[in-house]
Design a protein around this motif. Structure first.
Motif, PDB file in Angstrom:
ATOM      1  N   VAL A   1      -7.848  35.178   8.807  1.00  0.00           N
ATOM      2  CA  VAL A   1      -8.254  34.332  10.281  1.00  0.00           C
ATOM      3  C   VAL A   1      -8.257  32.918   9.896  1.00  0.00           C
ATOM      4  CG1 VAL A   1      -9.784  33.976  12.004  1.00  0.00           C
ATOM      5  CG2 VAL A   1      -9.534  36.279  11.453  1.00  0.00           C
ATOM      6  N   VAL A   2      -7.373  32.146  10.345  1.00  0.00           N
ATOM      7  CA  VAL A   2      -7.348  30.687  10.130  1.00  0.00           C
ATOM      8  C   VAL A   2      -7.628  29.723  11.365  1.00  0.00           C
ATOM      9  CG1 VAL A   2      -5.748  28.685   9.463  1.00  0.00           C
ATOM     10  CG2 VAL A   2      -5.569  30.956   8.303  1.00  0.00           C
ATOM     11  N   THR A   3      -8.562  29.104  10.825  1.00  0.00           N
ATOM     12  CA  THR A   3      -9.108  27.838  11.978  1.00  0.00           C
ATOM     13  C   THR A   3      -7.902  26.903  11.943  1.00  0.00           C
ATOM     14  OG1 THR A   3     -11.108  28.607  11.535  1.00  0.00           O
ATOM     15  CG2 THR A   3     -10.769  26.726  12.957  1.00  0.00           C
ATOM     16  N   ARG A   4      -7.453  26.605  13.163  1.00  0.00           N
ATOM     17  CA  ARG A   4      -6.430  25.464  13.216  1.00  0.00           C
ATOM     18  C   ARG A   4      -6.785  24.466  14.339  1.00  0.00           C
ATOM     19  NH1 ARG A   4      -1.233  24.264  12.375  1.00  0.00           N
ATOM     20  NH2 ARG A   4      -1.023  26.200  11.037  1.00  0.00           N
ATOM     21  N   ASN A   5      -6.684  23.193  13.712  1.00  0.00           N
ATOM     22  CA  ASN A   5      -6.925  22.049  14.571  1.00  0.00           C
ATOM     23  C   ASN A   5      -5.822  20.998  14.530  1.00  0.00           C
ATOM     24  OD1 ASN A   5      -8.409  20.133  16.559  1.00  0.00           O
ATOM     25  ND2 ASN A   5      -9.600  19.272  14.822  1.00  0.00           N
ATOM     26  N   GLY A   6      -4.974  21.075  15.568  1.00  0.00           N
ATOM     27  CA  GLY A   6      -3.648  20.556  15.516  1.00  0.00           C
ATOM     28  C   GLY A   6      -3.054  21.169  14.307  1.00  0.00           C
ATOM     29  N   ASN A   7      -2.215  20.157  13.560  1.00  0.00           N
ATOM     30  CA  ASN A   7      -1.756  20.735  12.400  1.00  0.00           C
ATOM     31  C   ASN A   7      -2.291  21.018  11.138  1.00  0.00           C
ATOM     32  OD1 ASN A   7      -1.965  18.339  11.662  1.00  0.00           O
ATOM     33  ND2 ASN A   7       0.199  17.753  11.429  1.00  0.00           N
ATOM     34  N   LEU A   8      -3.906  20.915  11.224  1.00  0.00           N
ATOM     35  CA  LEU A   8      -4.587  21.134  10.286  1.00  0.00           C
ATOM     36  C   LEU A   8      -5.317  22.416  10.299  1.00  0.00           C
ATOM     37  CD1 LEU A   8      -6.620  17.742  10.321  1.00  0.00           C
ATOM     38  CD2 LEU A   8      -4.617  18.322   8.936  1.00  0.00           C
ATOM     39  N   THR A   9      -5.090  23.148   9.088  1.00  0.00           N
ATOM     40  CA  THR A   9      -5.732  24.723   8.988  1.00  0.00           C
ATOM     41  C   THR A   9      -6.785  24.610   8.120  1.00  0.00           C
ATOM     42  OG1 THR A   9      -4.022  24.966   7.178  1.00  0.00           O
ATOM     43  CG2 THR A   9      -3.528  25.488   9.492  1.00  0.00           C
ATOM     44  N   SER A  10      -7.763  25.589   8.213  1.00  0.00           N
ATOM     45  CA  SER A  10      -8.805  25.703   7.451  1.00  0.00           C
ATOM     46  C   SER A  10      -8.209  26.755   6.407  1.00  0.00           C
ATOM     47  CB  SER A  10      -9.844  26.477   8.423  1.00  0.00           C
ATOM     48  OG  SER A  10      -9.552  27.868   8.446  1.00  0.00           O
ATOM     49  N   ILE A  11      -9.292  26.896   5.334  1.00  0.00           N
ATOM     50  CA  ILE A  11      -9.063  27.779   4.314  1.00  0.00           C
ATOM     51  C   ILE A  11      -9.192  29.330   5.127  1.00  0.00           C
ATOM     52  CG2 ILE A  11      -9.889  28.895   2.246  1.00  0.00           C
ATOM     53  CD1 ILE A  11     -11.060  26.035   1.440  1.00  0.00           C
ATOM     54  N   PRO A  12      -8.116  30.066   4.827  1.00  0.00           N
ATOM     55  CA  PRO A  12      -8.441  31.458   5.397  1.00  0.00           C
ATOM     56  C   PRO A  12      -9.439  32.428   5.255  1.00  0.00           C
ATOM     57  CG  PRO A  12      -6.072  31.067   4.455  1.00  0.00           C
ATOM     58  CD  PRO A  12      -6.878  29.900   3.910  1.00  0.00           C
ATOM     59  N   ALA A  13      -9.935  32.840   6.218  1.00  0.00           N
ATOM     60  CA  ALA A  13     -11.093  33.882   5.914  1.00  0.00           C
ATOM     61  C   ALA A  13     -10.426  35.245   5.726  1.00  0.00           C
ATOM     62  CB  ALA A  13     -12.049  33.721   7.247  1.00  0.00           C
ATOM     63  N   LEU A  14     -10.662  35.976   4.508  1.00  0.00           N
ATOM     64  CA  LEU A  14      -9.828  37.209   4.248  1.00  0.00           C
ATOM     65  C   LEU A  14     -11.039  38.273   4.254  1.00  0.00           C
ATOM     66  CD1 LEU A  14      -7.601  35.736   1.493  1.00  0.00           C
ATOM     67  CD2 LEU A  14      -7.062  36.091   3.864  1.00  0.00           C
ATOM     68  N   LYS A  15     -10.509  39.425   4.674  1.00  0.00           N
ATOM     69  CA  LYS A  15     -11.158  40.509   4.605  1.00  0.00           C
ATOM     70  C   LYS A  15     -10.295  41.628   4.368  1.00  0.00           C
ATOM     71  CE  LYS A  15     -15.656  39.509   5.365  1.00  0.00           C
ATOM     72  NZ  LYS A  15     -16.775  39.950   4.265  1.00  0.00           N
TER      73      LYS A  15
ATOM     74  N   MET B   1       0.892  -1.112   0.041  1.00  0.00           N
ATOM     75  CA  MET B   1      -0.072   0.020  -0.110  1.00  0.00           C
ATOM     76  C   MET B   1       0.724   1.281  -0.118  1.00  0.00           C
ATOM     77  SD  MET B   1      -3.442  -0.628   2.105  1.00  0.00           S
ATOM     78  CE  MET B   1      -4.733  -1.044   1.552  1.00  0.00           C
ATOM     79  N   LEU B   2       0.604   2.283  -0.748  1.00  0.00           N
ATOM     80  CA  LEU B   2       1.218   3.375  -0.768  1.00  0.00           C
ATOM     81  C   LEU B   2       0.366   4.426   0.090  1.00  0.00           C
ATOM     82  CD1 LEU B   2       3.546   5.275  -1.954  1.00  0.00           C
ATOM     83  CD2 LEU B   2       1.961   5.943  -3.789  1.00  0.00           C
ATOM     84  N   SER B   3       1.029   5.017   0.874  1.00  0.00           N
ATOM     85  CA  SER B   3       0.155   5.956   1.928  1.00  0.00           C
ATOM     86  C   SER B   3       0.653   7.372   1.822  1.00  0.00           C
ATOM     87  CB  SER B   3       0.725   5.635   3.327  1.00  0.00           C
ATOM     88  OG  SER B   3       0.111   6.284   4.426  1.00  0.00           O
ATOM     89  N   ILE B   4      -0.383   8.217   1.990  1.00  0.00           N
ATOM     90  CA  ILE B   4      -0.311   9.702   2.042  1.00  0.00           C
ATOM     91  C   ILE B   4      -0.945  10.221   3.113  1.00  0.00           C
ATOM     92  CG2 ILE B   4       0.379   9.791  -0.221  1.00  0.00           C
ATOM     93  CD1 ILE B   4      -2.449  11.184  -0.693  1.00  0.00           C
ATOM     94  N   VAL B   5      -0.871  11.556   3.636  1.00  0.00           N
ATOM     95  CA  VAL B   5      -1.761  12.057   4.688  1.00  0.00           C
ATOM     96  C   VAL B   5      -2.835  12.803   3.787  1.00  0.00           C
ATOM     97  CG1 VAL B   5      -1.953  13.807   6.418  1.00  0.00           C
ATOM     98  CG2 VAL B   5       0.337  12.350   6.233  1.00  0.00           C
ATOM     99  N   ALA B   6      -4.162  12.581   4.396  1.00  0.00           N
ATOM    100  CA  ALA B   6      -5.228  13.080   3.698  1.00  0.00           C
ATOM    101  C   ALA B   6      -5.809  13.867   4.981  1.00  0.00           C
ATOM    102  CB  ALA B   6      -5.927  12.359   3.062  1.00  0.00           C
ATOM    103  N   TYR B   7      -6.596  14.892   4.800  1.00  0.00           N
ATOM    104  CA  TYR B   7      -7.390  15.648   6.140  1.00  0.00           C
ATOM    105  C   TYR B   7      -8.545  16.096   5.359  1.00  0.00           C
ATOM    106  CZ  TYR B   7      -4.666  19.314   3.966  1.00  0.00           C
ATOM    107  OH  TYR B   7      -4.048  20.377   3.236  1.00  0.00           O
ATOM    108  N   THR B   8      -9.343  16.467   6.394  1.00  0.00           N
ATOM    109  CA  THR B   8     -10.330  17.559   6.097  1.00  0.00           C
ATOM    110  C   THR B   8     -10.030  18.896   6.739  1.00  0.00           C
ATOM    111  OG1 THR B   8     -11.736  16.686   7.837  1.00  0.00           O
ATOM    112  CG2 THR B   8     -12.112  15.605   5.848  1.00  0.00           C
ATOM    113  N   ARG B   9     -10.314  19.869   6.094  1.00  0.00           N
ATOM    114  CA  ARG B   9     -10.110  21.142   6.638  1.00  0.00           C
ATOM    115  C   ARG B   9     -10.928  21.625   7.848  1.00  0.00           C
ATOM    116  NH1 ARG B   9      -6.703  24.351   3.650  1.00  0.00           N
ATOM    117  NH2 ARG B   9      -6.323  23.809   1.557  1.00  0.00           N
TER     118      ARG B   9
END
Length: 806
Positions: A641-655, A565-573
């Protein structure tokens, strides 16, 4: 001169290798030939090809296969085996010709008168008369049919004439005499031989009168007178005796001589070297069928000796088998030309020689070599596999072998020297049938054994997660692997943020081998198999802000055999916040809200391109607001403003937003003809920042704005303005909104014109005219001021002039 006429026969002969066997026991020619025909082929022949081989080791005189009267009417024409005589090497004077012997008188010495013999032969013809007379002390005249003359004459006569004379029962002289008598009459006095010891004279007188006329012939008369003599007549002695039935003897020094065929001599037999064939059939691991061709002169072959050499040597004699013929109701002995050889070793080379034994002598053996079939391999198995190789193993078979031959796809072959063999350069994920057999003599193989299995599939290429804005979806794609596959298995394992997806061993919480700490790193596992045409996954309804190990493996063997098996890290933001900005004087206030979702902290960043803002690093906070102070007025800022959960980050909210701008300082307008240059300074609240300005040029007299310029600099130029006009300039900071204006004005240089208004006063009273004039001037000045003010250049003045010198 003796001449031997032999016919020369030319033919195309296939030369066979001949062997020559001198035989020491003496025998007659017929006995020698019979023995040679029984135990060999024939009495030897001699040609230019073999003479050097035969004569080089002679120790005696030997019969050879040439007989005068053999096989035809021409003497010495053919050998006893029927071959024509193409080579001869006679001893001088041989063969002795067949000639008639002369009778010569043998007389004794006396005192009597010499013997005188006179033979007169007269042959007359109408035109010729010839007489010859010779007288000696002793005269012997031979008749015309003398054998001596006949033989000498025949030796010079062609063979065809000899055959004609034999048929007519005549000699050459008889034929010649008959011809002469037909043509002329001749008187001949033959030769006279005188012996001094002959006391008496014997005279023979013969007269032939042959006269040929039309219808007339004269007969001959013979007169004999004899005187008593003491002489006797004997045949003239010859140095060599003529032999009627002669056979040829090869002398010890290589030349030929005829001898009486009944004489006992050694002899030379010959035989063509026997080249037979041996046939091997039905070869197995321990036995083979052997058969061979019959030897020459089979009736004299007593048996065949078969010798087999190898790791086991065998020798046996094969004689005859009895065959019953029902037609003749008889039993016959036939040679047994076959044998079943057994007790052999598998995969072993054996040499076979079959010797026909003829008259107690071994003929040239028939030879062949063969290999027994190797034994089949046992316990063939595939003990290990990779993506491109397969390791085979088997048990060593009985017997011998040179190597093992492994055959697989497309009849490709591979040699192996031991009972373990690794086959390389295979195709991943492919089924192979491996056939193994022991081989001897490069090509002779045993019974093959086979085993089938698949190579391990290779891994997918370029496995990549596709970035999405949706925080509950995981998408990934890959490229087709090398080799073959029947499908793909992919698994998603939700893990904690500190877990590393280096190996893709999909483990669930139910795995008892995991430690309690390891189990805590894993959550639910999801696996699915897709077809080999699918290279894409789309998994929805996943928890936001979560980390997964995405593993994809290639399947083969109807999806039962998996590759690595080939492994990569996948995540949900994590979900993105809803951001609100509120600008303030030299400040920016940010606040946000977040719907239900996973988060640990927020990272807030403010940036601008107007100047270098410090600090540039994100500011972490758990609050839902942030105020940025000490900003510059009228500057564009971007807040993230970026939401962070551990080393996972959301798509930045920009204004984006501007701080309220301040108005510029020190605006100055300077006119030069119809051009006005405007300059200013940045607001103090925006010092050091890049600003954008708008400069408005307006004339009230003409009630219009000439133009508005926008510039990031601090000056502007307006050209081609109206002369003598006042222009007002408003300079503002443009930052989202615009600042209050900073103003100045300037007048262009006028192009002066003079308008003369004349007032004619007809009053007789000068004072009244002056008052009227002043009132008019005041009224005009008031109207012009109201109309032009200072927006355009104008000047009203009173000028006194004389009219008509009044």
């Amino acid at each position: 001169m003796n001449t031997l006429w032999l016919p020369l026969l030319l033919s195309s002969v296939i030369w066979a290798e001949e062997l020559y066997f001198p035989q020491l026991p003496n025998a007659t020619w017929d006995e020698a030939r019979l023995y040679c025909q029984s135990c060999f082929k024939e009495l030897t022949t001699i040609t230019s090809r073999n003479v050097h081989l035969i004569v080089k080791n002679l120790s005696s005189d030997y019969w050879i296969g040439l007989r005068k009267s053999y096989n035809g009417s021409f003497p010495w024409a053919a050998w006893s085996n029927g071959d024509p005589v193409t080579y001869q090497n006679w001893y001088p004077g041989h063969p002795v010709p067949n000639k008639e012997k002369k009778l010569i008188p043998i007389c004794f010495s006396t005192t009597e008168s010499p013997l005188s013999t006179v033979i007169t032969a007269t042959t007359s013809s109408p035109m010729t008369s010839l007489q010859t007379s010779t007288v000696t002390s002793a005269t012997v005249t031979s008749p015309m049919n003398s054998t001596m003359f006949q033989t000498e004459k025949e030796e010079d006569t062609c063979p065809i004439l000899i055959d004609i004379l034999d048929y007519l029962n005549m000699t050459c002289y008889e034929l010649e005499g008959a011809i002469n008598m037909c043509n002329r009459t001749t008187t001949v006095t033959p030769k006279t031989t005188t012996y001094s010891t002959t006391p008496k004279v014997t005279t023979f007188s013969t007269t032939f009168n042959a006269t040929t006329t039309e219808g007339a012939t004269t007969e001959g008369t013979t007169t004999e007178s004899t005187t008593t003599s003491n002489c006797i007549f004997e045949p003239e002695p010859d140095p060599e005796q003529y032999i009627e039935d002669a056979c040829v003897v090869l002398l010890s020094f290589g030349m030929w001589k005829e001898e009486d065929c009944n004489k006992s001599l050694p002899y030379i037999c010959y035989e063509e070297r026997f080249f037979g064939q041996i046939y091997i059939s039905n070869v197995s691991t321990s036995a083979a069928n052997l058969s061979w061709t019959e030897g020459p002169g089979a009736e004299n072959i007593s048996h065949y000796r078969v010798e087999i050499t190898g790791d086991k040597n065998q020798t046996f004699n094969q004689t005859f088998i009895q065959t019953f013929n029902q037609t003749f109701n008889q039993t016959f002995n036939q040679p047994d030309l076959s044998e079943r050889i057994e007790n052999l070793t598998a995969g072993t080379r054996y040499s076979v020689q079959v010797f026909p034994v003829k008259c107690g002598r071994d003929l040239n053996p028939q030879n062949i070599s063969f290999y027994t079939q190797p034994s089949d391999v046992q316990n063939l198995a595939i003990v290990d596999r990779t993506t491109v190789s397969a390791e085979l193993s088997w048990s060593k078979p009985d017997g011998n072998r040179d190597f093992y031959l492994v055959t697989f796809i497309n009849d490709e072959k591979h040699k192996c020297l031991s009972e373990e063999c690794t086959i390389m350069n295979l195709i991943p994920g492919t089924e192979y049938k491996f056939t193994v057999k022991a081989v001897v003599n490069e090509t002779f193989g045993g019974v093959p054994s086979s085993v089938s299995d698949y190579t391990i599939p290779s891994t997918v290429k370029n496995l990549t997660q596709i970035e999405l804005y949706d925080s509950t979806v995981i998408q990934a794609s890959w490229e087709k692997p090398d080799g073959r596959c029947s499908g793909y298995r992919y698994c998603l394992e939700e893990v904690k943020h500190h877990h590393e997806c280096t190996k893709c061993n999909i483990i669930t919480k139910s795995n008892s081998t995991m430690s309690s700490n390891s189990k805590a790193d894993f959550y639910n596992t999801f696996c699915k198999i897709v077809e080999n045409t699918t290279h894409f996954i789309n998994e929805t309804d996943k928890s936001d802000g979560s980390m997964f190990c995405l593993c994809v493996a290639v399947l083969t063997k109807n999806n039962t055999l998996s590759g690595d098996m080939l492994s990569i890290v996948a995540y949900t933001r994590p979900k993105t916040v809803n951001l609100i900005l509120t600008p303030g004087p030299q400040a920016m206030y940010a606040s946000w809200t977040l719907e239900k979702g996973k988060y640990e902290t927020f990272e807030v960043t403010i940036n601008t391109t107007a100047y270098v803002y410090m600090p540039a690093e994100p500011i972490k906070t758990v609050n839902f607001f942030k105020t940025f102070d000490n900003l510059k007025a009228g500057v564009h800022y971007t807040v993230s403003v970026v939401t962070r959960n551990g080393n996972l980050t959301s798509i930045p909210a920009l204004k984006e937003g501007y701080t309220p701008p301040a108005k510029p300082n020190n605006v100055k307008a300077n006119a030069n003809g119809t051009t006005i240059d405007v300059s200013w300074e940045a607001p103090n609240e925006s010092e050091g920042a890049k600003m954008n300005y708008s400069v408005e040029c307006y004339t009230a007299f003409w009630n219009k704005s000439e133009t508005t310029q926008y510039t990031p600099g601090t000056n502007a130029k307006f050209t081609d303005l109206k002369p003598g006009t006042r222009y007002d300039f408003n300079v503002r900071v443009v930052a989202g909104n615009v600042s209050d204006p900073a103003t100045d004005h300037a007048c262009t240089e006028p192009k002066k014109r003079t308008l003369v208004l004349t007032m004619l006063c007809s009053s007789e009273k000068p004072l009244h005219c002056n008052d009227t004039r002043d009132a008019l001037f005041e009224k005009l000045e008031k109207n012009f001021t109201a109309k032009f003010q200072n927006n355009v250049h104008w000047n009203l003045s009173w000028v006194k002039r004389k009219i008509n010198n009044i």
